[in-house]
Scaffold this active site. Structure first.
Site, PDB file in Angstrom:
ATOM      1  N   TYR A 142       0.817  -1.215   0.000  1.00  0.00           N
ATOM      2  CA  TYR A 142       0.000   0.000   0.000  1.00  0.00           C
ATOM      3  C   TYR A 142       0.851   1.267   0.000  1.00  0.00           C
ATOM      4  O   TYR A 142       0.352   2.346  -0.301  1.00  0.00           O
ATOM      5  CB  TYR A 142      -0.949   0.017   1.212  1.00  0.00           C
ATOM      6  CG  TYR A 142      -1.994  -1.094   1.214  1.00  0.00           C
ATOM      7  CD1 TYR A 142      -2.006  -2.075   0.238  1.00  0.00           C
ATOM      8  CD2 TYR A 142      -2.963  -1.158   2.193  1.00  0.00           C
ATOM      9  CE1 TYR A 142      -2.944  -3.090   0.238  1.00  0.00           C
ATOM     10  CE2 TYR A 142      -3.912  -2.172   2.206  1.00  0.00           C
ATOM     11  CZ  TYR A 142      -3.899  -3.142   1.224  1.00  0.00           C
ATOM     12  OH  TYR A 142      -4.837  -4.136   1.231  1.00  0.00           O
ATOM     13  N   LYS A 156       4.117 -15.304   3.017  1.00  0.00           N
ATOM     14  CA  LYS A 156       4.115 -16.106   1.781  1.00  0.00           C
ATOM     15  C   LYS A 156       5.588 -16.323   1.423  1.00  0.00           C
ATOM     16  O   LYS A 156       6.053 -15.967   0.338  1.00  0.00           O
ATOM     17  CB  LYS A 156       3.333 -15.339   0.686  1.00  0.00           C
ATOM     18  CG  LYS A 156       3.079 -16.117  -0.577  1.00  0.00           C
ATOM     19  CD  LYS A 156       2.104 -17.262  -0.431  1.00  0.00           C
ATOM     20  CE  LYS A 156       1.936 -18.015  -1.736  1.00  0.00           C
ATOM     21  NZ  LYS A 156       1.221 -19.302  -1.564  1.00  0.00           N
ATOM     22  N   ASP A 210      -2.236 -18.389   2.228  1.00  0.00           N
ATOM     23  CA  ASP A 210      -3.331 -19.159   1.611  1.00  0.00           C
ATOM     24  C   ASP A 210      -3.856 -20.217   2.575  1.00  0.00           C
ATOM     25  O   ASP A 210      -5.059 -20.373   2.766  1.00  0.00           O
ATOM     26  CB  ASP A 210      -2.910 -19.766   0.260  1.00  0.00           C
ATOM     27  CG  ASP A 210      -1.476 -20.266   0.224  1.00  0.00           C
ATOM     28  OD1 ASP A 210      -0.750 -20.093   1.233  1.00  0.00           O
ATOM     29  OD2 ASP A 210      -1.062 -20.840  -0.799  1.00  0.00           O
ATOM     30  N   ASP A 237      -5.292  -6.956   6.001  1.00  0.00           N
ATOM     31  CA  ASP A 237      -6.510  -6.308   5.513  1.00  0.00           C
ATOM     32  C   ASP A 237      -7.518  -7.390   5.112  1.00  0.00           C
ATOM     33  O   ASP A 237      -8.703  -7.351   5.484  1.00  0.00           O
ATOM     34  CB  ASP A 237      -6.118  -5.444   4.297  1.00  0.00           C
ATOM     35  CG  ASP A 237      -7.153  -4.399   3.957  1.00  0.00           C
ATOM     36  OD1 ASP A 237      -8.180  -4.335   4.648  1.00  0.00           O
ATOM     37  OD2 ASP A 237      -6.930  -3.640   2.994  1.00  0.00           O
ATOM     38  N   ASP A 259     -11.188  -8.907   7.339  1.00  0.00           N
ATOM     39  CA  ASP A 259     -12.556  -8.927   6.817  1.00  0.00           C
ATOM     40  C   ASP A 259     -13.113 -10.354   6.876  1.00  0.00           C
ATOM     41  O   ASP A 259     -14.286 -10.568   7.203  1.00  0.00           O
ATOM     42  CB  ASP A 259     -12.602  -8.435   5.362  1.00  0.00           C
ATOM     43  CG  ASP A 259     -12.788  -6.928   5.263  1.00  0.00           C
ATOM     44  OD1 ASP A 259     -12.238  -6.213   6.117  1.00  0.00           O
ATOM     45  OD2 ASP A 259     -13.481  -6.472   4.329  1.00  0.00           O
TER      46      ASP A 259
END
Ligand code: NAD
Length: 358
Positions: free
Chosen positions: A141, A191, A223, A247, A251
Site C-alpha cells: 500500500y 508467503k 493461503d 486487511d 474482513d
C-alpha cells in the site's frame, strides 16, 4: 480526565456509526467523571467535495493535536474514477502515515449470542477470540515505485511490496507483547515460499521470538491461514501479518464472527492513536439508518484502553455490547429471518441505556 478527541466521520455509513460511537463515549465519560471535548472534521470523499483534498490541512492539524482520533469510513462509488491521490482512500492512508500509526490491532470475537449468526456452524465458531496484528504503514500500500502507465491496450501497472527489518521488528514486538496478555500464541502469516519480503518477515519474527520464550510462535502461508481461519477459527490467538494480508484476513474474520459491522480496530504506535471500525463506507446501505454501529462503538472501547489507559471504562463498553447482544438486540446484518432489526440509532441507544443502568 479530559478526553480530547478528533472525529473524522468520512463517507457513507461513517457519519451514522460515529454518531452512535460518540453518544456512547459521552455516556461513559459522564458515568466515570471524565470531560469529553471533541471536534469534527472532514476526511475522504466528504473532504474532496468540500475542499478538493481528501485530507485537508485543518483535519490533519485537528487530528495531530488531539489525544485520539475516531474515524468512520471513507470511499464511495462517486469517487472510483478519481486519480489515486484524489481518492478518499488516499486521505486515510496519509492520515495513518502522518500519525505514525504502524500497528493495527483488529480483534475478532465471536459473541456467544451471535454464534448462530455466523455462516459457519456454531460449534466451529464457539469461543473464537482472535487478535489480528496488521502492519499498517508498509508493504504494497505504500511501497515505491508504483505506477500505472502506457497506451490503452498496452498499459503496465506496478506496485512494490517493501519491508525493512526494523519495520518488521517493531510490529512483531507489538504482537509478542499482546500475546503475553492473552493465550501466548502467535501465528505469523506470510508467503515466504514465493516472496522475498516474506522471507525477511519470517527471519525477523523468528529472531524477535527468541526474546519471548513464554510465547509460542508458528508460521503459516497466507493461503493456508485463510483456509484454517474458516475451518478452525478457535485455534487462532494472535495473528501477526503484513499490511495487505492483514486487511484481507480481518474482513474474513468479520464474516466468521457474523458481520463485518462488529469489528473494531486501533491503529497505534505513533503520536496519536486512530480508532475506526474495520468496515468501509458500505454505500449499499448508506443513508438507510440500518448500519451496525457496534464496530465503531467497540473502537471507542479500544481508544479508552490504548490511548487513555482507562481499562474499566473500556471493559464497560465491551460488557454493554455483550449485554445488548444477549438481550437479542440485532441490526439488520445480524438478524436472522423472522427476527426484527433495530436501526443504527436504536442499537446505539440500547448500548447507552445498558451503560447508564449499571
Ligand atoms: P464495506 O466494508 O463498505 O462493505 C462490505 C459489505 O459489508 C457491504 O455489504 C456492507 O453493506 C456490509 N457492511 C459493512 N459495514 C457494515 C455495518 N457497519 N453494518 C452493516 N453492514 C455493513 O466494503 P466495500 O463495499 O468493499 O467498500 C465500500 C467502500 O468503502 C469503498 O469505497 C472502499 O474503498 C471503502 N473502504 C473504506 C475503508 C475504510 O475507510 N477504512 C475500509 C474498507 C473499504
Amino acid at each position: 480526565m479530559q478526553l480530547n478527541i478528533a472525529v473524522v466521520p468520512g463517507d457513507g455509513i461513517g457519519p451514522e456509526v460515529t454518531n452512535q460511537a460518540i453518544a456512547v463515549l459521552r455516556a461513559v465519560a459522564q458515568k466515570f467523571g471524565h470531560t469529553l471535548k471533541h471536534t469534527t472534521k472532514n476526511i475522504g470523499g466528504a473532504a474532496l467535495v468540500a475542499s478538493g483534498d481528501p485530507l485537508p490541512p485543518d483535519t490533519l492539524d485537528a487530528c495531530l493535536s488531539a489525544d485520539a482520533v475516531l474515524l468512520g469510513a471513507v470511499g464511495g462509488p462517486a469517487f472510483d474514477s478519481y486519480p489515486r491521490l484524489k481518492r478518499p482512500e488516499a486521505g486515510l492512508l496519509r492520515l495513518r502515515q502522518e500519525l505514525g500509526a504502524y500497528a493495527n490491532l483488529r480483534p475478532a470475537v465471536c459473541y456467544a449470542a451471535l454464534e448462530t449468526s455466523s455462516p459457519l456452524r456454531a460449534d466451529v465458531v464457539h469461543g473464537t477470540n482472535i487478535m489480528i496484528v496488521r502492519e499498517l504503514l508498509g508493504g504494497l500500500y505504500f511501497g515505491q515505485p508504483r505506477s500505472l502507465d502506457g497506451e490503452p491496450g498496452a498499459r503496465v501497472a506496478i506496485n512494490t511490496m517493501r519491508y525493512s527489518e526494523s519495520e518488521v521488528e517493531r510490529i512483531a514486538r507489538v504482537a509478542f507483547d499482546l500475546a503475553g496478555k492473552r493465550r501466548k500464541k502467535i501465528l505469523s502469516v506470510d508467503k515466504s515460499n514465493v516472496l522475498e519480503c516474506s522471507r525477511l518477515w519470517r527471519e525477523v519474527v523468528t529472531g524477535v521470538a527468541a526474546e519471548y520464550p513464554n510465547i509460542s510462535l508458528a508460521h503459516q502461508y497466507i493461503d493456508s491461514a485463510a483456509m484454517l481461519l474458516v475451518m478452525k477459527p478457535t485455534e487462532f490467538d494472535v495473528v501477526l501479518t503484513e499490511n495487505m494480508f492483514g486487511d484481507i484476513l480481518s474482513d474474513q474474520a468479520g464474516g466468521v464472527c457474523g458481520s463485518l459491522g462488529l469489528l473494531a480496530s486501533a491503529s497505534i504506535g505513533g503520536k496519536v492513536g486512530l480508532y475506526e471500525p474495520v468496515h468501509g463506507s458500505a454505500p449499499d446501505i448508506a443513508g438507510k439508518g440500518i448500519a451496525n454501529p457496534l464496530g465503531a462503538i467497540l473502537s471507542i472501547g479500544m481508544m479508552l484502553r490504548h490511548s487513555f489507559h482507562l481499562e474499566h471504562e473500556a471493559e464497560s463498553i465491551e460488557t454493554a455490547v455483550g449485554t445488548v447482544l444477549s438481550q437479542g438486540c440485532r441490526t439488520k446484518d445480524l438478524a436472522r429471518s423472522g427476527e426484527s432489526a433495530l436501526s443504527t440509532s436504536e442499537m446505539g441507544a440500547r448500548v447507552v441505556s445498558v451503560l447508564n443502568a449499571h
